[in-house]
Design a protein around this motif. Structure first.
Motif, PDB file in Angstrom:
ATOM      1  N   ALA A  35       0.856   0.670  -5.535  1.00  0.00           N
ATOM      2  CA  ALA A  35       1.677   1.672  -4.853  1.00  0.00           C
ATOM      3  C   ALA A  35       2.506   0.930  -3.813  1.00  0.00           C
ATOM      4  CB  ALA A  35       0.786   2.718  -4.197  1.00  0.00           C
ATOM      5  N   GLN A  36       3.774   1.211  -3.784  1.00  0.00           N
ATOM      6  CA  GLN A  36       4.684   0.460  -2.915  1.00  0.00           C
ATOM      7  C   GLN A  36       4.544   0.860  -1.443  1.00  0.00           C
ATOM      8  OE1 GLN A  36       7.122  -2.065  -4.396  1.00  0.00           O
ATOM      9  NE2 GLN A  36       5.255  -1.827  -5.559  1.00  0.00           N
ATOM     10  N   LEU A  37       4.577  -0.162  -0.587  1.00  0.00           N
ATOM     11  CA  LEU A  37       4.604   0.058   0.859  1.00  0.00           C
ATOM     12  C   LEU A  37       6.048   0.192   1.310  1.00  0.00           C
ATOM     13  CD1 LEU A  37       2.147  -2.767   2.019  1.00  0.00           C
ATOM     14  CD2 LEU A  37       1.635  -0.337   1.762  1.00  0.00           C
ATOM     15  N   SER A  38       6.285   0.950   2.342  1.00  0.00           N
ATOM     16  CA  SER A  38       7.606   0.961   2.972  1.00  0.00           C
ATOM     17  C   SER A  38       7.781  -0.381   3.667  1.00  0.00           C
ATOM     18  CB  SER A  38       7.706   2.075   4.016  1.00  0.00           C
ATOM     19  OG  SER A  38       7.594   3.326   3.411  1.00  0.00           O
ATOM     20  N   VAL A  39       8.918  -1.019   3.450  1.00  0.00           N
ATOM     21  CA  VAL A  39       9.196  -2.289   4.121  1.00  0.00           C
ATOM     22  C   VAL A  39       9.952  -1.941   5.398  1.00  0.00           C
ATOM     23  CG1 VAL A  39      10.260  -4.561   3.926  1.00  0.00           C
ATOM     24  CG2 VAL A  39       9.255  -3.492   1.901  1.00  0.00           C
ATOM     25  N   ASP A  40       9.164  -1.577   6.419  1.00  0.00           N
ATOM     26  CA  ASP A  40       9.747  -1.108   7.674  1.00  0.00           C
ATOM     27  C   ASP A  40       9.229  -1.857   8.902  1.00  0.00           C
ATOM     28  OD1 ASP A  40       7.144  -0.168   7.723  1.00  0.00           O
ATOM     29  OD2 ASP A  40       7.689   1.952   7.772  1.00  0.00           O
ATOM     30  N   GLY A  41       8.318  -2.824   8.677  1.00  0.00           N
ATOM     31  CA  GLY A  41       7.780  -3.578   9.792  1.00  0.00           C
ATOM     32  C   GLY A  41       6.790  -2.816  10.650  1.00  0.00           C
ATOM     33  N   VAL A  42       6.368  -1.641  10.215  1.00  0.00           N
ATOM     34  CA  VAL A  42       5.416  -0.817  10.967  1.00  0.00           C
ATOM     35  C   VAL A  42       4.075  -0.854  10.240  1.00  0.00           C
ATOM     36  CG1 VAL A  42       4.860   1.538  11.710  1.00  0.00           C
ATOM     37  CG2 VAL A  42       7.203   0.678  11.906  1.00  0.00           C
ATOM     38  N   VAL A  43       3.004  -1.010  11.008  1.00  0.00           N
ATOM     39  CA  VAL A  43       1.658  -0.984  10.438  1.00  0.00           C
ATOM     40  C   VAL A  43       1.099   0.419  10.604  1.00  0.00           C
ATOM     41  CG1 VAL A  43      -0.668  -1.943  10.512  1.00  0.00           C
ATOM     42  CG2 VAL A  43       1.307  -3.421  11.003  1.00  0.00           C
ATOM     43  N   PRO A  97      -1.347   3.383   8.090  1.00  0.00           N
ATOM     44  CA  PRO A  97      -2.572   3.269   7.301  1.00  0.00           C
ATOM     45  C   PRO A  97      -2.443   2.458   6.009  1.00  0.00           C
ATOM     46  CG  PRO A  97      -2.339   5.498   8.119  1.00  0.00           C
ATOM     47  CD  PRO A  97      -1.056   4.780   8.455  1.00  0.00           C
ATOM     48  N   ALA A  98      -1.355   2.613   5.274  1.00  0.00           N
ATOM     49  CA  ALA A  98      -1.216   1.880   4.004  1.00  0.00           C
ATOM     50  C   ALA A  98      -1.102   0.377   4.249  1.00  0.00           C
ATOM     51  CB  ALA A  98      -0.006   2.401   3.225  1.00  0.00           C
ATOM     52  N   TYR A 102     -12.945 -11.926  12.656  1.00  0.00           N
ATOM     53  CA  TYR A 102     -12.506 -10.861  13.560  1.00  0.00           C
ATOM     54  C   TYR A 102     -12.143  -9.576  12.838  1.00  0.00           C
ATOM     55  CZ  TYR A 102     -12.426 -14.014  17.515  1.00  0.00           C
ATOM     56  OH  TYR A 102     -12.799 -14.871  18.501  1.00  0.00           O
ATOM     57  N   GLN A 103     -12.148  -9.582  11.515  1.00  0.00           N
ATOM     58  CA  GLN A 103     -11.744  -8.402  10.754  1.00  0.00           C
ATOM     59  C   GLN A 103     -12.569  -7.172  11.118  1.00  0.00           C
ATOM     60  OE1 GLN A 103     -13.244  -6.505   8.292  1.00  0.00           O
ATOM     61  NE2 GLN A 103     -11.618  -5.801   6.944  1.00  0.00           N
ATOM     62  N   PRO A 104     -13.899  -7.264  11.251  1.00  0.00           N
ATOM     63  CA  PRO A 104     -14.653  -6.057  11.634  1.00  0.00           C
ATOM     64  C   PRO A 104     -14.240  -5.512  13.006  1.00  0.00           C
ATOM     65  CG  PRO A 104     -16.121  -7.692  10.704  1.00  0.00           C
ATOM     66  CD  PRO A 104     -14.790  -8.373  10.911  1.00  0.00           C
ATOM     67  N   TYR A 105     -13.964  -6.396  13.948  1.00  0.00           N
ATOM     68  CA  TYR A 105     -13.496  -5.964  15.274  1.00  0.00           C
ATOM     69  C   TYR A 105     -12.152  -5.236  15.130  1.00  0.00           C
ATOM     70  CZ  TYR A 105     -11.059  -6.481  19.743  1.00  0.00           C
ATOM     71  OH  TYR A 105     -10.323  -6.249  20.883  1.00  0.00           O
ATOM     72  N   CYS A 106     -11.284  -5.807  14.328  1.00  0.00           N
ATOM     73  CA  CYS A 106      -9.930  -5.262  14.198  1.00  0.00           C
ATOM     74  C   CYS A 106      -9.883  -3.929  13.463  1.00  0.00           C
ATOM     75  CB  CYS A 106      -9.029  -6.289  13.516  1.00  0.00           C
ATOM     76  SG  CYS A 106      -8.675  -7.719  14.578  1.00  0.00           S
ATOM     77  N   GLN A 107     -10.923  -3.581  12.719  1.00  0.00           N
ATOM     78  CA  GLN A 107     -10.948  -2.288  12.033  1.00  0.00           C
ATOM     79  C   GLN A 107     -10.778  -1.130  13.010  1.00  0.00           C
ATOM     80  OE1 GLN A 107     -14.612  -2.170   9.882  1.00  0.00           O
ATOM     81  NE2 GLN A 107     -13.928  -3.645   8.358  1.00  0.00           N
ATOM     82  N   GLY A 108     -11.187  -1.312  14.240  1.00  0.00           N
ATOM     83  CA  GLY A 108     -11.069  -0.257  15.228  1.00  0.00           C
ATOM     84  C   GLY A 108      -9.674  -0.095  15.794  1.00  0.00           C
ATOM     85  N   TYR A 109      -8.812  -1.091  15.586  1.00  0.00           N
ATOM     86  CA  TYR A 109      -7.479  -1.093  16.198  1.00  0.00           C
ATOM     87  C   TYR A 109      -6.336  -0.975  15.192  1.00  0.00           C
ATOM     88  CZ  TYR A 109      -9.895  -2.507  20.401  1.00  0.00           C
ATOM     89  OH  TYR A 109     -10.720  -2.540  21.470  1.00  0.00           O
ATOM     90  N   ILE A 110      -6.603  -1.229  13.926  1.00  0.00           N
ATOM     91  CA  ILE A 110      -5.545  -1.184  12.918  1.00  0.00           C
ATOM     92  C   ILE A 110      -5.696   0.125  12.131  1.00  0.00           C
ATOM     93  CG2 ILE A 110      -4.689  -2.235  10.795  1.00  0.00           C
ATOM     94  CD1 ILE A 110      -5.415  -4.938  11.935  1.00  0.00           C
ATOM     95  N   PRO A 111      -4.616   0.911  12.038  1.00  0.00           N
ATOM     96  CA  PRO A 111      -4.730   2.164  11.283  1.00  0.00           C
ATOM     97  C   PRO A 111      -5.043   1.885   9.811  1.00  0.00           C
ATOM     98  CG  PRO A 111      -2.441   1.732  11.846  1.00  0.00           C
ATOM     99  CD  PRO A 111      -3.266   0.673  12.522  1.00  0.00           C
ATOM    100  N   SER A 112      -5.926   2.663   9.245  1.00  0.00           N
ATOM    101  CA  SER A 112      -6.302   2.500   7.847  1.00  0.00           C
ATOM    102  C   SER A 112      -6.858   3.840   7.366  1.00  0.00           C
ATOM    103  CB  SER A 112      -7.347   1.387   7.705  1.00  0.00           C
ATOM    104  OG  SER A 112      -8.460   1.629   8.538  1.00  0.00           O
ATOM    105  N   SER A 113      -6.987   3.929   6.054  1.00  0.00           N
ATOM    106  CA  SER A 113      -7.487   5.199   5.501  1.00  0.00           C
ATOM    107  C   SER A 113      -8.718   4.965   4.653  1.00  0.00           C
ATOM    108  CB  SER A 113      -6.407   5.882   4.671  1.00  0.00           C
ATOM    109  OG  SER A 113      -5.942   5.030   3.655  1.00  0.00           O
TER     110      SER A 113
END
Length: 137
Positions: free
Chosen positions: A101-109, A111-112, A126-137
């Motif tokens: 599924a294509q991501l929007s190429v907009d430079g914004v992070v 959930p996708a 650091y990935q487990p720590y970052c799960q709390g700060y990066i939007p995801s679904s």
């Protein structure tokens, strides 16, 4: 009798402790994290996480997809043109894969894009720590 009760209590406490330890290591999505990029969050831990995890992908090509043309970002907690450019590069690189599924190429992070960052950099410590700060679904 008292000895058996103490033994059972110790077993229950040990099992509860194991559940806490096991649960602490599981990955979880954070749909409530703020989007990261211009017009959204541009400073703080979420920005650092994006910078750090993209750098991880750039420096560990054997473990994550290559980001051709990537540069190492300064991990300064500040979203600027270089960070936006690398997010766009990641979005284009992801879109180049067949059948995704294509991501929007907009430079914004959002959930996708956050899902892609967290999945591609899953081996970074650091990935487990970052799960709390990066939007995801």
């Amino acid at each position: 009798m008292l000895g058996k009760l103490k033994a059972k209590s110790a077993l229950v406490v040990a099992a509860a402790g194991m559940a806490v330890v096991v649960g602490a290591g599981t990955a979880s999505a954070n749909p409530n994290a703020s989007y990261i990029g211009y017009g959204y969050t541009t400073y703080g831990s979420g920005v650092w996480c994006v910078q750090h995890l993209i750098n991880y992908m750039t420096n560990h090509p054997g473990y994550t997809p290559m980001l051709p043309g990537a540069v190492t970002l300064g991990e300064d907690n500040s979203f600027g043109p270089a960070t936006q450019g690398m997010v766009e590069l990641l979005q284009r690189s992801y879109n180049a894969q067949p059948g995704v599924a294509q991501l929007s190429v907009d430079g914004v992070v959002g959930p996708a894009t956050g899902n892609v960052i967290l999945n591609w950099a899953h081996q970074d410590p650091y990935q487990p720590y970052c799960q709390g700060y990066i939007p995801s679904s």
